[in-house]
Write a protein that holds these residues in place. Structure first.
Motif, PDB file in Angstrom:
ATOM      1  N   ILE A 167       2.506  14.104 -48.273  1.00  0.00           N
ATOM      2  CA  ILE A 167       3.110  13.053 -47.450  1.00  0.00           C
ATOM      3  C   ILE A 167       4.531  13.447 -47.051  1.00  0.00           C
ATOM      4  O   ILE A 167       4.961  13.234 -45.919  1.00  0.00           O
ATOM      5  CB  ILE A 167       3.103  11.706 -48.200  1.00  0.00           C
ATOM      6  CG1 ILE A 167       1.659  11.240 -48.430  1.00  0.00           C
ATOM      7  CG2 ILE A 167       3.884  10.640 -47.428  1.00  0.00           C
ATOM      8  CD1 ILE A 167       1.535  10.008 -49.303  1.00  0.00           C
ATOM      9  N   TYR A 170       4.860  15.798 -44.101  1.00  0.00           N
ATOM     10  CA  TYR A 170       4.777  15.069 -42.826  1.00  0.00           C
ATOM     11  C   TYR A 170       6.087  14.335 -42.548  1.00  0.00           C
ATOM     12  O   TYR A 170       6.688  14.491 -41.472  1.00  0.00           O
ATOM     13  CB  TYR A 170       3.612  14.075 -42.857  1.00  0.00           C
ATOM     14  CG  TYR A 170       3.815  12.896 -41.939  1.00  0.00           C
ATOM     15  CD1 TYR A 170       3.647  13.034 -40.550  1.00  0.00           C
ATOM     16  CD2 TYR A 170       4.216  11.657 -42.442  1.00  0.00           C
ATOM     17  CE1 TYR A 170       3.870  11.952 -39.698  1.00  0.00           C
ATOM     18  CE2 TYR A 170       4.429  10.590 -41.602  1.00  0.00           C
ATOM     19  CZ  TYR A 170       4.257  10.735 -40.233  1.00  0.00           C
ATOM     20  OH  TYR A 170       4.488   9.677 -39.391  1.00  0.00           O
ATOM     21  N   HIS A 171       6.549  13.568 -43.517  1.00  0.00           N
ATOM     22  CA  HIS A 171       7.701  12.694 -43.291  1.00  0.00           C
ATOM     23  C   HIS A 171       8.970  13.470 -42.933  1.00  0.00           C
ATOM     24  O   HIS A 171       9.737  13.049 -42.065  1.00  0.00           O
ATOM     25  CB  HIS A 171       7.952  11.842 -44.538  1.00  0.00           C
ATOM     26  CG  HIS A 171       9.136  10.941 -44.424  1.00  0.00           C
ATOM     27  ND1 HIS A 171       9.142   9.806 -43.645  1.00  0.00           N
ATOM     28  CD2 HIS A 171      10.388  11.022 -44.969  1.00  0.00           C
ATOM     29  CE1 HIS A 171      10.321   9.215 -43.724  1.00  0.00           C
ATOM     30  NE2 HIS A 171      11.092   9.932 -44.515  1.00  0.00           N
ATOM     31  N   GLU A 229       9.468  16.728 -33.960  1.00  0.00           N
ATOM     32  CA  GLU A 229       8.766  15.473 -33.715  1.00  0.00           C
ATOM     33  C   GLU A 229       7.352  15.680 -33.177  1.00  0.00           C
ATOM     34  O   GLU A 229       6.426  14.937 -33.515  1.00  0.00           O
ATOM     35  CB  GLU A 229       9.576  14.591 -32.761  1.00  0.00           C
ATOM     36  CG  GLU A 229      10.838  14.003 -33.379  1.00  0.00           C
ATOM     37  CD  GLU A 229      10.552  13.128 -34.590  1.00  0.00           C
ATOM     38  OE1 GLU A 229       9.516  12.422 -34.588  1.00  0.00           O
ATOM     39  OE2 GLU A 229      11.350  13.149 -35.545  1.00  0.00           O
ATOM     40  N   LYS A 244       5.296  16.838 -36.063  1.00  0.00           N
ATOM     41  CA  LYS A 244       5.135  15.708 -36.976  1.00  0.00           C
ATOM     42  C   LYS A 244       4.033  14.772 -36.490  1.00  0.00           C
ATOM     43  O   LYS A 244       3.188  14.324 -37.272  1.00  0.00           O
ATOM     44  CB  LYS A 244       6.461  14.954 -37.113  1.00  0.00           C
ATOM     45  CG  LYS A 244       6.408  13.783 -38.091  1.00  0.00           C
ATOM     46  CD  LYS A 244       7.775  13.148 -38.251  1.00  0.00           C
ATOM     47  CE  LYS A 244       7.728  11.995 -39.224  1.00  0.00           C
ATOM     48  NZ  LYS A 244       9.061  11.374 -39.424  1.00  0.00           N
ATOM     49  N   ALA A 245       4.044  14.466 -35.214  1.00  0.00           N
ATOM     50  CA  ALA A 245       3.031  13.578 -34.641  1.00  0.00           C
ATOM     51  C   ALA A 245       1.633  14.155 -34.813  1.00  0.00           C
ATOM     52  O   ALA A 245       0.669  13.431 -35.081  1.00  0.00           O
ATOM     53  CB  ALA A 245       3.328  13.327 -33.168  1.00  0.00           C
ATOM     54  N   LYS A 302       0.627  15.973 -37.217  1.00  0.00           N
ATOM     55  CA  LYS A 302       0.251  15.970 -38.627  1.00  0.00           C
ATOM     56  C   LYS A 302      -0.209  14.600 -39.107  1.00  0.00           C
ATOM     57  O   LYS A 302      -0.917  14.499 -40.120  1.00  0.00           O
ATOM     58  CB  LYS A 302       1.446  16.408 -39.491  1.00  0.00           C
ATOM     59  CG  LYS A 302       1.798  17.868 -39.412  1.00  0.00           C
ATOM     60  CD  LYS A 302       2.972  18.177 -40.331  1.00  0.00           C
ATOM     61  CE  LYS A 302       3.301  19.665 -40.366  1.00  0.00           C
ATOM     62  NZ  LYS A 302       4.427  19.960 -41.287  1.00  0.00           N
ATOM     63  N   LYS A 303       0.169  13.545 -38.385  1.00  0.00           N
ATOM     64  CA  LYS A 303      -0.052  12.199 -38.908  1.00  0.00           C
ATOM     65  C   LYS A 303      -1.526  11.828 -39.001  1.00  0.00           C
ATOM     66  O   LYS A 303      -1.981  11.298 -40.025  1.00  0.00           O
ATOM     67  CB  LYS A 303       0.691  11.167 -38.055  1.00  0.00           C
ATOM     68  CG  LYS A 303       0.582   9.763 -38.650  1.00  0.00           C
ATOM     69  CD  LYS A 303       1.550   8.793 -38.034  1.00  0.00           C
ATOM     70  CE  LYS A 303       1.508   7.462 -38.772  1.00  0.00           C
ATOM     71  NZ  LYS A 303       2.471   6.484 -38.213  1.00  0.00           N
ATOM     72  N   LYS A 304      -2.295  12.092 -37.960  1.00  0.00           N
ATOM     73  CA  LYS A 304      -3.696  11.669 -37.960  1.00  0.00           C
ATOM     74  C   LYS A 304      -4.495  12.277 -39.107  1.00  0.00           C
ATOM     75  O   LYS A 304      -5.160  11.542 -39.865  1.00  0.00           O
ATOM     76  CB  LYS A 304      -4.354  11.979 -36.615  1.00  0.00           C
ATOM     77  CG  LYS A 304      -5.774  11.451 -36.522  1.00  0.00           C
ATOM     78  CD  LYS A 304      -6.373  11.669 -35.136  1.00  0.00           C
ATOM     79  CE  LYS A 304      -7.791  11.130 -35.082  1.00  0.00           C
ATOM     80  NZ  LYS A 304      -8.422  11.300 -33.745  1.00  0.00           N
ATOM     81  N   LEU A 339      -3.433  13.434 -41.864  1.00  0.00           N
ATOM     82  CA  LEU A 339      -2.874  12.940 -43.119  1.00  0.00           C
ATOM     83  C   LEU A 339      -3.397  11.542 -43.428  1.00  0.00           C
ATOM     84  O   LEU A 339      -3.883  11.272 -44.535  1.00  0.00           O
ATOM     85  CB  LEU A 339      -1.342  12.924 -43.042  1.00  0.00           C
ATOM     86  CG  LEU A 339      -0.615  12.357 -44.267  1.00  0.00           C
ATOM     87  CD1 LEU A 339      -0.820  13.250 -45.477  1.00  0.00           C
ATOM     88  CD2 LEU A 339       0.876  12.192 -43.974  1.00  0.00           C
ATOM     89  N   VAL A 340      -3.302  10.649 -42.442  1.00  0.00           N
ATOM     90  CA  VAL A 340      -3.678   9.243 -42.641  1.00  0.00           C
ATOM     91  C   VAL A 340      -5.188   9.059 -42.723  1.00  0.00           C
ATOM     92  O   VAL A 340      -5.684   8.243 -43.508  1.00  0.00           O
ATOM     93  CB  VAL A 340      -3.092   8.377 -41.504  1.00  0.00           C
ATOM     94  CG1 VAL A 340      -3.628   6.949 -41.563  1.00  0.00           C
ATOM     95  CG2 VAL A 340      -1.573   8.364 -41.585  1.00  0.00           C
ATOM     96  N   LEU A 363       5.104   7.194 -45.566  1.00  0.00           N
ATOM     97  CA  LEU A 363       3.923   7.119 -44.715  1.00  0.00           C
ATOM     98  C   LEU A 363       3.968   5.943 -43.747  1.00  0.00           C
ATOM     99  O   LEU A 363       3.303   5.941 -42.716  1.00  0.00           O
ATOM    100  CB  LEU A 363       2.662   7.033 -45.573  1.00  0.00           C
ATOM    101  CG  LEU A 363       1.339   7.331 -44.872  1.00  0.00           C
ATOM    102  CD1 LEU A 363       1.331   8.753 -44.299  1.00  0.00           C
ATOM    103  CD2 LEU A 363       0.167   7.156 -45.832  1.00  0.00           C
TER     104      LEU A 363
END
Length: 204
Positions: free
Chosen positions: A103, A106-107, A112, A115-116, A118-120, A122-123, A168
């Protein structure tokens, strides 16, 4: 009389909070020194390895949050009663810490766009993978992470959970009833409840 122990960390929960939880659980008085981010550049060169937290006792200074937490767990007798139990507990803690690192990657990603992207995964993939298995582990251990009893793995998870949620931007355990019950149990422990009520309000 001055406290025998001194913890120096940033004015946040994060890696310092499991140590604070453990000392509080054992009713061990400690000096809770909190550093603001703008102070850090000038203080960093004077630390052993340029990192926090630092833990001090009898004039000795040590770093590494996990080593400090494990030491505190021994102080307050929340480790295993034998080597195998200690191994079970360490395995749970290290797994929780693996999730934290994923986490955090990502954070704290400075790019940016990257990072964007990586979010999908990860979540939608990584976090559910870990939470589903941590949830099952707690269910199989009668409401705890290891050894079917309260250990420092339980305090570690609950202490760091707020930081994970902050990084997150969501509640990791909203669909994990066993982890929710574990959180409630830990926060209801008298000394933990007292610590949470009196602790300084950090940035997160």
């Amino acid at each position: 009389m001055a406290p025998q122990y001194k913890l120096t960390y940033f004015n946040v929960t994060a890696l310092g909070e499991p140590i604070r939880f453990l000392l509080s659980y054992g009713n061990i008085d400690f000096e809770d020194v909190r550093i603001e981010m703008e102070q850090w550049p000038s203080l960093k060169p004077s630390t052993p390895f340029g990192q926090l937290p630092l833990f001090e006792h009898n004039g000795k200074v040590i770093h590494q949050s996990m080593a400090i937490a494990r030491y505190c767990a021994k102080l307050v007798k929340l480790t295993g009663s034998n080597d195998w139990e200690a191994l079970e507990i360490d395995s749970a803690v290290d797994t929780i810490n693996d999730l934290r690192q994923k986490i955090a990657q990502y954070h704290y990603e400075p790019n940016e766009e990257l990072k964007a992207s990586k979010k999908k995964p990860l979540v939608e993939e990584t976090v559910p993978f870990y939470i589903e298995r941590l949830e099952a582990k707690v269910k199989d251990n009668d409401g705890y992470f290891a050894c079917k009893k309260l250990t420092w793995a339980d305090l570690y998870f609950v202490a760091i959970l707020g930081y994970l949620n902050f990084m997150l931007g969501k509640d990791l355990i909203e669909n994990a009833p066993n982890l929710q019950k574990l959180k409630e149990k830990v926060l209801a422990l008298p000394n933990i409840k007292a610590w949470v009520a009196k602790r300084p309000k950090g940035h997160f």
